[in-house]
Design an enzyme around this catalytic site. Sequence first.
Site, mmCIF file in Angstrom:
data_model
loop_
_atom_site.group_PDB
_atom_site.id
_atom_site.type_symbol
_atom_site.label_atom_id
_atom_site.label_comp_id
_atom_site.label_asym_id
_atom_site.label_seq_id
_atom_site.Cartn_x
_atom_site.Cartn_y
_atom_site.Cartn_z
ATOM 1 N N GLY A 49 -10.374 4.037 -5.934
ATOM 2 C CA GLY A 49 -9.970 4.857 -7.073
ATOM 3 C C GLY A 49 -9.715 6.260 -6.562
ATOM 4 N N GLU A 50 -10.431 7.209 -7.102
ATOM 5 C CA GLU A 50 -10.268 8.608 -6.690
ATOM 6 C C GLU A 50 -11.657 9.131 -6.321
ATOM 7 O OE1 GLU A 50 -9.000 11.876 -5.502
ATOM 8 O OE2 GLU A 50 -10.309 12.133 -7.229
ATOM 9 N N CYS A 82 -12.322 1.720 0.070
ATOM 10 C CA CYS A 82 -11.371 2.824 -0.070
ATOM 11 C C CYS A 82 -12.069 4.090 -0.601
ATOM 12 C CB CYS A 82 -10.175 2.391 -0.902
ATOM 13 S SG CYS A 82 -8.745 3.404 -0.538
ATOM 14 N N ARG A 110 -9.594 11.276 4.637
ATOM 15 C CA ARG A 110 -8.909 10.782 3.433
ATOM 16 C C ARG A 110 -7.394 10.714 3.652
ATOM 17 N NH1 ARG A 110 -10.583 14.367 -1.588
ATOM 18 N NH2 ARG A 110 -9.333 12.807 -2.652
ATOM 19 N N ILE A 138 -4.064 1.438 0.145
ATOM 20 C CA ILE A 138 -3.430 2.328 -0.836
ATOM 21 C C ILE A 138 -3.964 3.741 -0.617
ATOM 22 C CG2 ILE A 138 -3.042 2.788 -3.299
ATOM 23 C CD1 ILE A 138 -3.831 -0.220 -3.783
ATOM 24 N N HIS A 174 -8.372 -2.480 0.199
ATOM 25 C CA HIS A 174 -8.811 -3.078 -1.069
ATOM 26 C C HIS A 174 -8.909 -4.592 -0.901
ATOM 27 C CE1 HIS A 174 -8.297 0.303 -3.988
ATOM 28 N NE2 HIS A 174 -7.614 0.788 -2.967
ATOM 29 N N GLU A 176 -10.187 -6.669 -2.962
ATOM 30 C CA GLU A 176 -10.351 -7.317 -4.273
ATOM 31 C C GLU A 176 -8.998 -7.654 -4.898
ATOM 32 O OE1 GLU A 176 -10.581 -4.294 -3.472
ATOM 33 O OE2 GLU A 176 -9.874 -2.943 -5.022
#
Length: 192
Positions: A49-50, A82, A110, A138, A174, A176
Amino acid sequence: MWGVKIGVLALQGDFREHKLMLQGLGVEVVEVRKPQHLREVAGLIVPGGESTTIGKLAKEYDLDKAVRRRVEEGSLAVWGTCAGAIWLAKEIIGYPDQLKAGILDISIHRNAFGRQVESFEEDLEVKGLDRPFHAVFIRAPVIQKTGPGLEVLAKKGGQVVFVRQGKILASSFHPELTGDPRLHSMFLGLCD
Ligand code: GLN
């Protein structure tokens, strides 16, 4: 089937996809939003996510301390994917003030793959798996330094993207999103 409950940090990011993967393996999943949700779980997945948002919310709800305490006790396995991997790191390169759990002995960079290749997919050789894992990156981080006791489980073009230290896993990608449950099974093997 596995007999343990697993938490998914459900503050921000793609926690639902992790939940579905775990449920597909027959695991009971708890959405973790408050420290008390951690009580019964043997493992915790921190989703992508973030990472700045996850860090802020986790601090606001005292989840950073609660996770640290359980990890120090040795009673919680944790897997950061991530943004989740960034949150686990002891050092986030270039962001010294970013809020984090700081429980994994890595320095992480990052968005390290640069703008032109912000997102891509790749078949990775992963230690412990007998055939490659299709990984989705991503705006992914790279693990730049690892401390003692850290095992590198996968690299992409020479850069470290998956590590293990005891009961903690961190992956830049990721796992998932592609329907392949092998890494979730690997994580469950650390949860007792
Ligand atoms: N770039 C994001 C961050 O730094 C992580 C992206 C992701 O989780 N897919 O927080």
